[in-house]
Design a protein around this motif. Structure first.
Motif, mmCIF file in Angstrom:
data_model
loop_
_atom_site.group_PDB
_atom_site.id
_atom_site.type_symbol
_atom_site.label_atom_id
_atom_site.label_comp_id
_atom_site.label_asym_id
_atom_site.label_seq_id
_atom_site.Cartn_x
_atom_site.Cartn_y
_atom_site.Cartn_z
ATOM 1 N N ILE A 263 0.878 -1.212 -0.059
ATOM 2 C CA ILE A 263 0.066 0.000 -0.063
ATOM 3 C C ILE A 263 0.769 1.334 0.071
ATOM 4 O O ILE A 263 1.676 1.415 0.522
ATOM 5 C CB ILE A 263 -0.934 0.044 1.238
ATOM 6 C CG1 ILE A 263 -1.525 -1.360 1.203
ATOM 7 C CG2 ILE A 263 -1.934 1.328 1.287
ATOM 8 C CD1 ILE A 263 -2.248 -1.513 2.963
ATOM 9 N N SER A 264 0.643 2.125 -0.883
ATOM 10 C CA SER A 264 1.226 3.449 -0.903
ATOM 11 C C SER A 264 0.156 4.544 -0.478
ATOM 12 O O SER A 264 -0.908 4.518 -1.041
ATOM 13 C CB SER A 264 1.845 3.907 -2.256
ATOM 14 O OG SER A 264 2.974 2.920 -2.700
ATOM 15 N N PHE A 265 0.800 5.663 0.406
ATOM 16 C CA PHE A 265 -0.134 6.599 0.887
ATOM 17 C C PHE A 265 0.464 8.081 0.316
ATOM 18 O O PHE A 265 1.642 8.010 0.420
ATOM 19 C CB PHE A 265 -0.312 6.638 2.245
ATOM 20 C CG PHE A 265 -0.910 5.452 2.926
ATOM 21 C CD1 PHE A 265 -2.163 5.120 3.132
ATOM 22 C CD2 PHE A 265 -0.039 4.327 3.232
ATOM 23 C CE1 PHE A 265 -2.714 4.241 3.726
ATOM 24 C CE2 PHE A 265 -0.525 3.186 3.992
ATOM 25 C CZ PHE A 265 -2.032 3.093 3.986
ATOM 26 N N ARG A 266 -0.313 8.943 -0.191
ATOM 27 C CA ARG A 266 0.354 10.015 -0.293
ATOM 28 C C ARG A 266 -0.599 11.494 0.082
ATOM 29 O O ARG A 266 -1.692 11.066 -0.003
ATOM 30 C CB ARG A 266 0.527 10.461 -1.794
ATOM 31 C CG ARG A 266 1.396 9.397 -2.501
ATOM 32 C CD ARG A 266 3.081 9.957 -1.956
ATOM 33 N NE ARG A 266 4.018 9.108 -2.576
ATOM 34 C CZ ARG A 266 4.448 7.826 -2.337
ATOM 35 N NH1 ARG A 266 4.036 7.370 -1.192
ATOM 36 N NH2 ARG A 266 5.299 7.272 -2.968
ATOM 37 N N SER A 267 -0.189 12.166 0.814
ATOM 38 C CA SER A 267 -0.934 13.201 1.296
ATOM 39 C C SER A 267 -0.726 14.569 0.614
ATOM 40 O O SER A 267 0.372 14.736 0.252
ATOM 41 C CB SER A 267 -0.623 13.599 2.781
ATOM 42 O OG SER A 267 -1.281 14.608 3.346
ATOM 43 N N GLY A 282 3.181 -0.419 8.855
ATOM 44 C CA GLY A 282 4.091 0.388 8.000
ATOM 45 C C GLY A 282 4.656 1.684 8.458
ATOM 46 O O GLY A 282 4.482 1.441 9.625
ATOM 47 N N GLY A 283 5.010 2.502 7.841
ATOM 48 C CA GLY A 283 5.637 3.781 8.173
ATOM 49 C C GLY A 283 5.807 4.735 7.179
ATOM 50 O O GLY A 283 5.926 4.293 5.892
ATOM 51 N N GLY A 284 6.537 5.743 7.329
ATOM 52 C CA GLY A 284 7.124 6.737 6.502
ATOM 53 C C GLY A 284 7.361 8.032 6.912
ATOM 54 O O GLY A 284 7.959 8.556 8.040
ATOM 55 N N HIS A 285 6.551 8.939 6.095
ATOM 56 C CA HIS A 285 6.610 10.326 6.510
ATOM 57 C C HIS A 285 5.125 10.835 6.456
ATOM 58 O O HIS A 285 4.286 10.249 6.217
ATOM 59 C CB HIS A 285 7.379 11.162 5.329
ATOM 60 C CG HIS A 285 8.622 10.640 5.029
ATOM 61 N ND1 HIS A 285 9.843 10.780 5.968
ATOM 62 C CD2 HIS A 285 9.266 9.693 4.217
ATOM 63 C CE1 HIS A 285 10.873 10.008 5.525
ATOM 64 N NE2 HIS A 285 10.522 9.612 4.461
ATOM 65 N N ALA A 289 4.044 7.474 2.648
ATOM 66 C CA ALA A 289 4.241 6.333 3.723
ATOM 67 C C ALA A 289 3.662 5.085 2.990
ATOM 68 O O ALA A 289 3.198 5.160 1.652
ATOM 69 C CB ALA A 289 3.428 6.508 4.763
ATOM 70 N N GLY A 290 3.962 3.771 3.646
ATOM 71 C CA GLY A 290 3.792 2.796 2.917
ATOM 72 C C GLY A 290 3.553 1.512 3.561
ATOM 73 O O GLY A 290 4.023 1.753 5.082
ATOM 74 N N ALA A 291 2.866 0.362 3.355
ATOM 75 C CA ALA A 291 2.882 -0.638 4.127
ATOM 76 C C ALA A 291 2.502 -1.916 3.487
ATOM 77 O O ALA A 291 2.375 -1.701 2.282
ATOM 78 C CB ALA A 291 1.513 -0.533 5.160
ATOM 79 N N LYS A 292 2.736 -3.106 4.244
ATOM 80 C CA LYS A 292 2.503 -4.340 3.328
ATOM 81 C C LYS A 292 1.515 -5.139 4.110
ATOM 82 O O LYS A 292 1.514 -5.106 5.733
ATOM 83 C CB LYS A 292 3.765 -4.961 3.020
ATOM 84 C CG LYS A 292 3.369 -6.280 2.413
ATOM 85 C CD LYS A 292 4.735 -7.163 2.046
ATOM 86 C CE LYS A 292 4.606 -8.347 1.468
ATOM 87 N NZ LYS A 292 5.680 -9.243 1.348
ATOM 88 N N VAL A 293 0.561 -5.955 3.641
ATOM 89 C CA VAL A 293 -0.537 -6.495 4.428
ATOM 90 C C VAL A 293 -0.718 -7.764 3.513
ATOM 91 O O VAL A 293 -0.420 -8.099 2.432
ATOM 92 C CB VAL A 293 -1.657 -5.795 4.625
ATOM 93 C CG1 VAL A 293 -1.638 -4.567 5.654
ATOM 94 C CG2 VAL A 293 -2.643 -5.594 3.240
ATOM 95 N N SER A 294 -1.287 -8.915 4.350
ATOM 96 C CA SER A 294 -1.736 -10.285 3.865
ATOM 97 C C SER A 294 -3.139 -10.544 3.724
ATOM 98 O O SER A 294 -3.433 -11.288 3.247
ATOM 99 C CB SER A 294 -0.849 -11.387 4.672
ATOM 100 O OG SER A 294 -1.381 -10.953 6.035
ATOM 101 N N ALA A 295 -3.822 -9.549 4.363
ATOM 102 C CA ALA A 295 -5.418 -9.720 4.284
ATOM 103 C C ALA A 295 -5.766 -9.766 2.778
ATOM 104 O O ALA A 295 -5.362 -9.152 1.749
ATOM 105 C CB ALA A 295 -5.930 -8.602 5.098
#
Length: 314
Positions: A263-267, A282-285, A289-295
C-alpha cells in the motif's frame, strides 16, 4: 554519531550495502552512492538489491549489484529503511555482519542498527548521505552525484513535496556545479515511461474511486494486470500520485498485489499518512508512507478507507 559512523567505515574492510525491499529511487540512489564512495576507499563492497527496477539502469555500474550473497562481512550499511522487517535480503545477509550501520530519513525508524543516523525531517535519504559525505570530506564524483540526485528527485516527486527545504536545492545546485545533468536524470527517473507503464496508468485512472466528497482517492493494480501488459517490477512506482493530483484530494491510496498487498499513501498536507500506515504495520513520512498486508483485497480496502477517514477528521 557521524564521527563514529565514519570511524567504523574506515575500520572495516568488507562491507555490504542493503536497501529496503521493493526499492524506489531513493533506496537505489543511496545504495549506489555508498557503493561508489566505498569503492573509492578501496573497500571490498557489495550491494544487495533482490528486485532492481529497470528504471534506474542508467546509473553507472548498476550491473554489479547482486541479488543475494552467502559471504560474510565486517559491516552492513542499511540505507533508506525504517525497520529490520523491510530490509531487502534473500539470504538474511545482515546476520552475517559483525556490525550494522543504519542511515535513514524516516520518522518511523526503529533504530535497529548498532549505529543509527536518522534525520526524520529530511526530504530524502540521499540528501542525508550528501551532507554526511560533505562533513566527511568525501570527494563527490560524477557517479556519486548522479546517484544522489536520482534519489532526491524521485523521493521528492521532482522537488514538489512539502519537506523539500533550502538544503535540497543547495544540494542540487552544488551537484550541477559538478557537471551533473539533472534535467537528463529527471527524464530518465521520472518522466520516461514504457508502454506497459502507460497502460498501468490508464488502468489506475479507470479504477479511481473517490470517498468523502472527493477528499480520498483509491485505486489498485493486480498481478494479473502486470502480466497482461508485460509490466516489470517497479513499473507501478508513481501511480499513487495520479490520485493525489486530482483537485480536492487530501489522501491518495494505491494498492498493488505482491505476496499480499503493498500500500502506498500520499498526502497533500492536511493528513499525516504516516499515522495511517502505522496502523497497517508500515510507516514513512507525513506526506508519503507505505505498508504491506496479507489480508484479502476487500477487507484491506474497507479498513484503509475507514482508517483514512478517521485521520482526515482529527
Amino acid at each position: 554519531m557521524k564521527d563514529s559512523i565514519w570511524k567504523t567505515i574506515n575500520e572495516c574492510s568488507s562491507i555490504i550495502v542493503i536497501a529496503h525491499e521493493s526499492p524506489d529511487g531513493d533506496a537505489i540512489g543511496s545504495a549506489m552512492a555508498m557503493y561508489y564512495m566505498l569503492k573509492n576507499l578501496n573497500k571490498n563492497v557489495d550491494v544487495i538489491v533482490p528486485e532492481m527496477p529497470l528504471t534506474f539502469s542508467f546509473l553507472s555500474n548498476i550491473n554489479e549489484v547482486k541479488i543475494s550473497t552467502n559471504k560474510e562481512y565486517d559491516l552492513a550499511i542499511v540505507v533508506d529503511c525504517a525497520n529490520l522487517e523491510r530490509v531487502g535480503q534473500i539470504n538474511n545477509e545482515i546476520t552475517r555482519c559483525d556490525k550494522t550501520i543504519v542511515i535513514d530519513h524516516h520518522i518511523s525508524n526503529t533504530n535497529y542498527g548498532l549505529l543509527n543516523y536518522v534525520e526524520g525531517d529530511t526530504a530524502s535519504c540521499c540528501q542525508v548521505i550528501y551532507y554526511l559525505f560533505k562533513e566527511w570530506n568525501v570527494n563527490i564524483t560524477k557517479n556519486i552525484g548522479e546517484a544522489l540526485i536520482t534519489g532526491s528527485l524521485t523521493d521528492t516527486n521532482g522537488f514538489r513535496n512539502n519537506n523539500v527545504d533550502k538544503n535540497t536545492f543547495l544540494m542540487a545546485a552544488e551537484l550541477m556545479d559538478k557537471d551533473i545533468d539533472i534535467h537528463k536524470i529527471y527524464y530518465m527517473a521520472l518522466s520516461k515511461k514504457t508502454m506497459a507503464q502507460y497502460m498501468l496508468m490508464r488502468m489506475t485512472l479507470d479504477r479511481l474511486e473517490m470517498f468523502e466528497d472527493g477528499k480520498i482517492a483509491f485505486s489498485y493494480i493486480s498481478n494479473e494486470d502486470m502480466e497482461n501488459v508485460g509490466a516489470k517490477k517497479g513499473d507501478h512506482e508513481g501511480l499513487v500520485d495520479l490520485g493525489r493530483n486530482v483537485g480536492g484530494v487530501e489522501v491518495s491510496i494505491f494498492m498493488h498485489e505482491d505476496d499480499g498487498y503493498r500500500i502506498s499513501f500520499r498526502s497533500n498536507g492536511l493528513v499525516n499518512v504516516n499515522e495511517i500506515a502505522k496502523k497497517f504495520g508500515g510507516g514513512g513520512h507525513m506526506m508519503a508512507a507505505g505498508a504491506k498486508v496479507s489480508a484479502n483485497f476487500k477487507e484491506t480496502k474497507d479498513k484503509l478507507i475507514s482508517e483514512t477517514i478517521k485521520e482526515l477528521y482529527k
